[in-house]
Design a protein around this motif. Structure first.
Motif, PDB file in Angstrom:
ATOM      1  N   GLN A  67       0.827  -1.210   0.000  1.00  0.00           N
ATOM      2  CA  GLN A  67       0.000   0.000   0.000  1.00  0.00           C
ATOM      3  C   GLN A  67       0.860   1.259   0.000  1.00  0.00           C
ATOM      4  O   GLN A  67       1.987   1.243   0.468  1.00  0.00           O
ATOM      5  N   LYS A  68       0.295   2.330  -0.515  1.00  0.00           N
ATOM      6  CA  LYS A  68       1.025   3.598  -0.541  1.00  0.00           C
ATOM      7  C   LYS A  68       0.037   4.756  -0.530  1.00  0.00           C
ATOM      8  O   LYS A  68      -1.147   4.589  -0.838  1.00  0.00           O
ATOM      9  N   VAL A  69       0.537   5.922  -0.179  1.00  0.00           N
ATOM     10  CA  VAL A  69      -0.292   7.125  -0.168  1.00  0.00           C
ATOM     11  C   VAL A  69      -0.834   7.384  -1.573  1.00  0.00           C
ATOM     12  O   VAL A  69      -0.109   7.275  -2.562  1.00  0.00           O
ATOM     13  N   GLY A  70      -2.111   7.690  -1.645  1.00  0.00           N
ATOM     14  CA  GLY A  70      -2.736   8.015  -2.923  1.00  0.00           C
ATOM     15  C   GLY A  70      -3.263   6.826  -3.694  1.00  0.00           C
ATOM     16  O   GLY A  70      -3.808   6.991  -4.793  1.00  0.00           O
ATOM     17  N   ILE A  88      22.790 -13.876  -0.248  1.00  0.00           N
ATOM     18  CA  ILE A  88      21.521 -13.365  -0.770  1.00  0.00           C
ATOM     19  C   ILE A  88      21.622 -11.851  -0.907  1.00  0.00           C
ATOM     20  O   ILE A  88      21.937 -11.139   0.046  1.00  0.00           O
ATOM     21  N   GLU A  89      21.339 -11.354  -2.095  1.00  0.00           N
ATOM     22  CA  GLU A  89      21.618  -9.960  -2.408  1.00  0.00           C
ATOM     23  C   GLU A  89      20.416  -9.030  -2.262  1.00  0.00           C
ATOM     24  O   GLU A  89      20.593  -7.837  -2.027  1.00  0.00           O
ATOM     25  N   ARG A  90      19.207  -9.564  -2.409  1.00  0.00           N
ATOM     26  CA  ARG A  90      18.047  -8.658  -2.418  1.00  0.00           C
ATOM     27  C   ARG A  90      17.046  -9.041  -1.348  1.00  0.00           C
ATOM     28  O   ARG A  90      16.511 -10.151  -1.340  1.00  0.00           O
ATOM     29  N   MET A  91      16.813  -8.100  -0.436  1.00  0.00           N
ATOM     30  CA  MET A  91      15.802  -8.249   0.606  1.00  0.00           C
ATOM     31  C   MET A  91      15.115  -6.904   0.784  1.00  0.00           C
ATOM     32  O   MET A  91      15.770  -5.860   0.762  1.00  0.00           O
ATOM     33  N   VAL A  92      13.800  -6.937   0.951  1.00  0.00           N
ATOM     34  CA  VAL A  92      13.015  -5.703   0.993  1.00  0.00           C
ATOM     35  C   VAL A  92      12.148  -5.684   2.250  1.00  0.00           C
ATOM     36  O   VAL A  92      11.324  -6.587   2.456  1.00  0.00           O
ATOM     37  N   ALA A  93      12.325  -4.680   3.092  1.00  0.00           N
ATOM     38  CA  ALA A  93      11.477  -4.514   4.277  1.00  0.00           C
ATOM     39  C   ALA A  93      10.076  -4.109   3.842  1.00  0.00           C
ATOM     40  O   ALA A  93       9.908  -3.259   2.963  1.00  0.00           O
ATOM     41  N   LEU A  94       9.060  -4.720   4.445  1.00  0.00           N
ATOM     42  CA  LEU A  94       7.682  -4.417   4.079  1.00  0.00           C
ATOM     43  C   LEU A  94       7.118  -3.303   4.958  1.00  0.00           C
ATOM     44  O   LEU A  94       7.413  -3.244   6.163  1.00  0.00           O
ATOM     45  N   PRO A  95       6.263  -2.440   4.393  1.00  0.00           N
ATOM     46  CA  PRO A  95       5.682  -1.341   5.172  1.00  0.00           C
ATOM     47  C   PRO A  95       4.465  -1.798   5.975  1.00  0.00           C
ATOM     48  O   PRO A  95       3.329  -1.412   5.699  1.00  0.00           O
ATOM     49  N   VAL A  96       4.701  -2.649   6.950  1.00  0.00           N
ATOM     50  CA  VAL A  96       3.631  -3.149   7.808  1.00  0.00           C
ATOM     51  C   VAL A  96       3.988  -2.830   9.254  1.00  0.00           C
ATOM     52  O   VAL A  96       5.141  -2.573   9.587  1.00  0.00           O
ATOM     53  N   ASN A 110       3.917  -6.771  20.611  1.00  0.00           N
ATOM     54  CA  ASN A 110       5.071  -7.566  20.188  1.00  0.00           C
ATOM     55  C   ASN A 110       5.705  -6.895  18.971  1.00  0.00           C
ATOM     56  O   ASN A 110       5.548  -7.365  17.844  1.00  0.00           O
ATOM     57  N   PRO A 111       6.419  -5.793  19.181  1.00  0.00           N
ATOM     58  CA  PRO A 111       6.966  -5.041  18.048  1.00  0.00           C
ATOM     59  C   PRO A 111       7.862  -5.912  17.170  1.00  0.00           C
ATOM     60  O   PRO A 111       8.637  -6.737  17.662  1.00  0.00           O
ATOM     61  N   GLY A 112       7.730  -5.722  15.883  1.00  0.00           N
ATOM     62  CA  GLY A 112       8.550  -6.506  14.968  1.00  0.00           C
ATOM     63  C   GLY A 112       8.501  -5.952  13.569  1.00  0.00           C
ATOM     64  O   GLY A 112       8.019  -4.844  13.334  1.00  0.00           O
ATOM     65  N   LYS A 113       8.995  -6.733  12.622  1.00  0.00           N
ATOM     66  CA  LYS A 113       9.037  -6.293  11.236  1.00  0.00           C
ATOM     67  C   LYS A 113       8.975  -7.500  10.319  1.00  0.00           C
ATOM     68  O   LYS A 113       9.073  -8.649  10.768  1.00  0.00           O
ATOM     69  N   MET A 114       8.807  -7.237   9.039  1.00  0.00           N
ATOM     70  CA  MET A 114       8.784  -8.288   8.025  1.00  0.00           C
ATOM     71  C   MET A 114       9.685  -7.882   6.870  1.00  0.00           C
ATOM     72  O   MET A 114       9.756  -6.699   6.514  1.00  0.00           O
TER      73      MET A 114
END
Length: 223
Positions: free
Chosen positions: A13-16, A186-194, A125-129
């Motif tokens: 998801q993103k603004v707009g 592993i070269e490509r990893m992307v943090a998700l905006p959740v 339970n703070p965390g990230k994906m």
């Protein structure tokens, strides 16, 4: 022609998002406005055009359900009726609406609560994906198991494709996994905006609440 529809979950998801559809497509606008009435707030101003709220699960989930349903309704007259609908995570509810298993209002009310449960669980339970882009998913799992053996709380969360596996957990432990996977090549990893470590054991309280919440809901038969 046989058509199947896959509904998306959250994370991109993103603004707009959907603002052009809201302005130009009547069926889409009607759906978003209907959702706003059910929720008790305006989706466009509260979520779609708000930089912070669009990242918050309690807001994002209803917005994505409304957006998915709005797009589906806008296309309904120009495409064949789908033979199957399915969805990823939150998208399961959009798929159930498209299949007439849940009414739109019913699904919006459930998702309003689901988003709140998951928001709270994420705050507790703070965390990230992080999405890990590799076709060597055995390496990802082996790395995670090694970290778990050392007491780290990081888990495989979503097997999205053969070359994308999302991991989640406690932020520092996910960061440790990212470092270990980078060292492994592993070269490509992307943090998700959740706003939480979804699809992991850290969400158990939300799962328990949702189980109770939908216990008395009526689901129409699947065709």
């Amino acid at each position: 022609m046989k058509l199947g529809i896959l509904m998306s979950g959250q994370g991109a998801q993103k603004v707009g998002m959907g603002a052009d559809l809201y302005e130009q497509v009547p069926a889409y606008k009607e759906t978003i406005d209907e959702a706003s009435r059910v929720l008790g707030y305006d989706i466009m101003s509260t979520i779609v055009n708000d930089e912070e709220n669009v990242k918050q699960t309690r807001y994002t989930q209803p917005a994505i359900l409304a957006m998915s349903t709005g797009i589906y309704r806008a296309l309904a007259d120009v495409m064949p009726k789908p033979k199957a609908t399915l969805g990823l995570s939150l998208g399961e509810y959009s798929a159930l609406v498209a299949a007439d298993v849940l009414t739109f209002d019913q699904a919006m009310r459930i998702i309003k609560d689901r988003g709140a449960y998951m928001q709270q669980a994420g705050e507790d339970n703070p965390g990230k994906m992080v999405a890990v882009m590799t076709d060597n998913q055995d390496l990802v799992i082996a790395t995670i198991k090694k970290l778990q053996a050392d007491g780290k709380r990081v888990y495989p969360a979503n097997y999205n494709t053969f070359n994308q596996l999302v991991i989640g957990g406690v932020e520092a432990d996910v960061d440790a996994a990212v470092a270990a996977l980078t060292d492994a090549g592993i070269e490509r990893m992307v943090a998700l905006p959740v706003s939480g470590p979804f699809h992991t054991p850290l969400m158990q309280s939300a799962a328990d609440q949702l189980t109770t919440r939908i216990a008395d809901e009526t689901f129409a038969p699947m065709a």
